[in-house]
Design a protein around this motif. Structure first.
Motif, PDB file in Angstrom:
ATOM      1  N   ARG A 124       0.850  -1.171   0.000  1.00 23.87           N
ATOM      2  CA  ARG A 124       0.000   0.000   0.000  1.00 23.87           C
ATOM      3  C   ARG A 124       0.901   1.242   0.000  1.00 23.87           C
ATOM      4  N   GLU A 125       0.567   2.233  -0.835  1.00 24.53           N
ATOM      5  CA  GLU A 125       1.404   3.424  -0.932  1.00 24.53           C
ATOM      6  C   GLU A 125       0.604   4.677  -0.641  1.00 24.53           C
ATOM      7  N   LEU A 126       1.267   5.632  -0.015  1.00 26.21           N
ATOM      8  CA  LEU A 126       0.638   6.900   0.309  1.00 26.21           C
ATOM      9  C   LEU A 126       0.439   7.724  -0.954  1.00 26.21           C
ATOM     10  N   VAL A 127      -0.754   8.239  -1.124  1.00 27.44           N
ATOM     11  CA  VAL A 127      -1.062   9.106  -2.261  1.00 27.44           C
ATOM     12  C   VAL A 127      -0.988  10.560  -1.836  1.00 27.44           C
ATOM     13  N   GLU A 128      -1.790  10.910  -0.835  1.00 32.03           N
ATOM     14  CA  GLU A 128      -1.818  12.293  -0.346  1.00 32.03           C
ATOM     15  C   GLU A 128      -2.270  12.302   1.095  1.00 32.03           C
ATOM     16  N   GLY A 129      -1.841  13.334   1.816  1.00 32.44           N
ATOM     17  CA  GLY A 129      -2.275  13.514   3.177  1.00 32.44           C
ATOM     18  C   GLY A 129      -2.635  14.962   3.425  1.00 32.44           C
ATOM     19  N   ILE A 130      -3.454  15.182   4.441  1.00 35.13           N
ATOM     20  CA  ILE A 130      -3.859  16.538   4.778  1.00 35.13           C
ATOM     21  C   ILE A 130      -4.016  16.643   6.292  1.00 35.13           C
ATOM     22  N   THR A 131      -3.489  17.726   6.853  1.00 39.52           N
ATOM     23  CA  THR A 131      -3.599  17.936   8.291  1.00 39.52           C
ATOM     24  C   THR A 131      -4.977  18.512   8.631  1.00 39.52           C
ATOM     25  N   SER A 132      -5.256  18.568   9.906  1.00 41.35           N
ATOM     26  CA  SER A 132      -6.532  19.136  10.327  1.00 41.35           C
ATOM     27  C   SER A 132      -6.621  20.617   9.976  1.00 41.35           C
ATOM     28  N   GLY A 133      -5.469  21.258   9.833  1.00 41.72           N
ATOM     29  CA  GLY A 133      -5.449  22.664   9.456  1.00 41.72           C
ATOM     30  C   GLY A 133      -5.495  22.901   7.964  1.00 41.72           C
ATOM     31  N   GLY A 134      -5.459  21.813   7.177  1.00 40.68           N
ATOM     32  CA  GLY A 134      -5.598  21.949   5.732  1.00 40.68           C
ATOM     33  C   GLY A 134      -4.306  21.910   4.941  1.00 40.68           C
ATOM     34  N   SER A 135      -3.176  21.687   5.597  1.00 40.08           N
ATOM     35  CA  SER A 135      -1.908  21.573   4.865  1.00 40.08           C
ATOM     36  C   SER A 135      -1.826  20.197   4.226  1.00 40.08           C
ATOM     37  N   ALA A 136      -1.458  20.201   2.945  1.00 41.80           N
ATOM     38  CA  ALA A 136      -1.461  18.944   2.191  1.00 41.80           C
ATOM     39  C   ALA A 136      -0.066  18.589   1.707  1.00 41.80           C
ATOM     40  N   ASN A 137       0.175  17.301   1.538  1.00 35.22           N
ATOM     41  CA  ASN A 137       1.398  16.834   0.887  1.00 35.22           C
ATOM     42  C   ASN A 137       1.006  15.810  -0.159  1.00 35.22           C
ATOM     43  N   TYR A 138       1.703  15.825  -1.269  1.00 36.49           N
ATOM     44  CA  TYR A 138       1.335  15.034  -2.429  1.00 36.49           C
ATOM     45  C   TYR A 138       2.461  14.102  -2.862  1.00 36.49           C
ATOM     46  N   ARG A 139       2.082  12.964  -3.375  1.00 34.69           N
ATOM     47  CA  ARG A 139       3.031  12.070  -4.010  1.00 34.69           C
ATOM     48  C   ARG A 139       3.419  12.680  -5.358  1.00 34.69           C
ATOM     49  N   LYS A 180       1.048  14.808  -8.385  1.00 35.76           N
ATOM     50  CA  LYS A 180       1.054  16.264  -8.282  1.00 35.76           C
ATOM     51  C   LYS A 180       0.517  16.888  -9.547  1.00 35.76           C
ATOM     52  N   GLY A 181      -0.352  17.869  -9.357  1.00 34.64           N
ATOM     53  CA  GLY A 181      -0.946  18.555 -10.498  1.00 34.64           C
ATOM     54  C   GLY A 181      -2.160  17.844 -11.066  1.00 34.64           C
ATOM     55  N   ARG A 182      -2.400  16.603 -10.636  1.00 28.76           N
ATOM     56  CA  ARG A 182      -3.564  15.852 -11.128  1.00 28.76           C
ATOM     57  C   ARG A 182      -4.572  15.571  -9.999  1.00 28.76           C
ATOM     58  N   PHE A 183      -4.077  15.270  -8.819  1.00 26.44           N
ATOM     59  CA  PHE A 183      -4.945  14.946  -7.687  1.00 26.44           C
ATOM     60  C   PHE A 183      -4.937  16.103  -6.689  1.00 26.44           C
ATOM     61  N   THR A 184      -6.083  16.311  -6.070  1.00 29.24           N
ATOM     62  CA  THR A 184      -6.198  17.346  -5.044  1.00 29.24           C
ATOM     63  C   THR A 184      -6.937  16.784  -3.846  1.00 29.24           C
ATOM     64  N   ILE A 185      -6.312  16.896  -2.687  1.00 27.88           N
ATOM     65  CA  ILE A 185      -6.955  16.460  -1.450  1.00 27.88           C
ATOM     66  C   ILE A 185      -7.561  17.669  -0.752  1.00 27.88           C
ATOM     67  N   SER A 186      -8.701  17.457  -0.131  1.00 28.98           N
ATOM     68  CA  SER A 186      -9.349  18.520   0.645  1.00 28.98           C
ATOM     69  C   SER A 186     -10.162  17.874   1.744  1.00 28.98           C
ATOM     70  N   ARG A 187     -10.635  18.676   2.669  1.00 28.90           N
ATOM     71  CA  ARG A 187     -11.433  18.130   3.759  1.00 28.90           C
ATOM     72  C   ARG A 187     -12.457  19.140   4.214  1.00 28.90           C
ATOM     73  N   ASP A 188     -13.534  18.609   4.770  1.00 28.51           N
ATOM     74  CA  ASP A 188     -14.579  19.430   5.367  1.00 28.51           C
ATOM     75  C   ASP A 188     -14.672  18.985   6.827  1.00 28.51           C
ATOM     76  N   ASN A 189     -14.095  19.757   7.712  1.00 27.03           N
ATOM     77  CA  ASN A 189     -14.031  19.362   9.116  1.00 27.03           C
ATOM     78  C   ASN A 189     -15.413  19.302   9.759  1.00 27.03           C
ATOM     79  N   ALA A 190     -16.329  20.124   9.280  1.00 26.51           N
ATOM     80  CA  ALA A 190     -17.682  20.103   9.833  1.00 26.51           C
ATOM     81  C   ALA A 190     -18.383  18.780   9.520  1.00 26.51           C
ATOM     82  N   LYS A 191     -17.992  18.169   8.407  1.00 25.24           N
ATOM     83  CA  LYS A 191     -18.597  16.900   7.992  1.00 25.24           C
ATOM     84  C   LYS A 191     -17.691  15.709   8.284  1.00 25.24           C
ATOM     85  N   ASN A 192     -16.520  15.964   8.874  1.00 28.44           N
ATOM     86  CA  ASN A 192     -15.562  14.893   9.158  1.00 28.44           C
ATOM     87  C   ASN A 192     -15.284  14.062   7.906  1.00 28.44           C
TER      88      ASN A 192
END
Length: 120
Positions: free
Chosen positions: A45-60, A64-76
């Motif tokens: 299993r390989e890491l694709v992308e991660g995002i902190t609770s504050g919204g900072s993201a890191n990409y494989r 990069k440039g094709r995938f975008t990670i995001s989160r909605d903390n209100a909706k978990n």
């Protein structure tokens, strides 16, 4: 208990797009870092992308440039927008989340996975 439920996988042609979702439910204090992994049969299993609770993201690099990670903390919920998909993106995609449950301390939970298949 805590559950992570992924959705949004499917079959798409090369160059197409998919949006994966992963929603956390249950009894907990807050959700910390969230990540997307993928796995091809016979490979680790390989890491694709991660995002902190504050919204900072890191990409494989390969996404990069094709995938975008995001989160909605209100909706978990964490999302993975995948554009310009390639056949080599075909895999089962899993999300995980660090869940804080008060006195239990931070614990890592995984979803059940969702299949993404990209045809050439």
């Amino acid at each position: 208990q805590v559950q992570l439920v992924e959705s949004g996988g499917g079959l798409v042609q090369a160059g197409g797009s998919l949006r994966l979702s992963c929603a956390a439910s249950g009894v907990f204090f807050r959700i910390g870092d969230m990540e997307w992994y993928r796995q091809v049969p016979g490979k680790q299993r390989e890491l694709v992308e991660g995002i902190t609770s504050g919204g900072s993201a890191n990409y494989r690099d390969s996404v990069k440039g094709r995938f975008t990670i995001s989160r909605d903390n209100a909706k978990n919920t964490v999302y993975l927008q995948m554009n310009s998909l390639k056949p080599e993106d075909t895999a089962v995609y899993y999300c995980n989340a660090v869940v804080h449950r008060g006195g239990f301390g931070p614990q890592l939970y995984w979803g059940q996975g969702t299949q993404v298949t990209v045809s050439s």
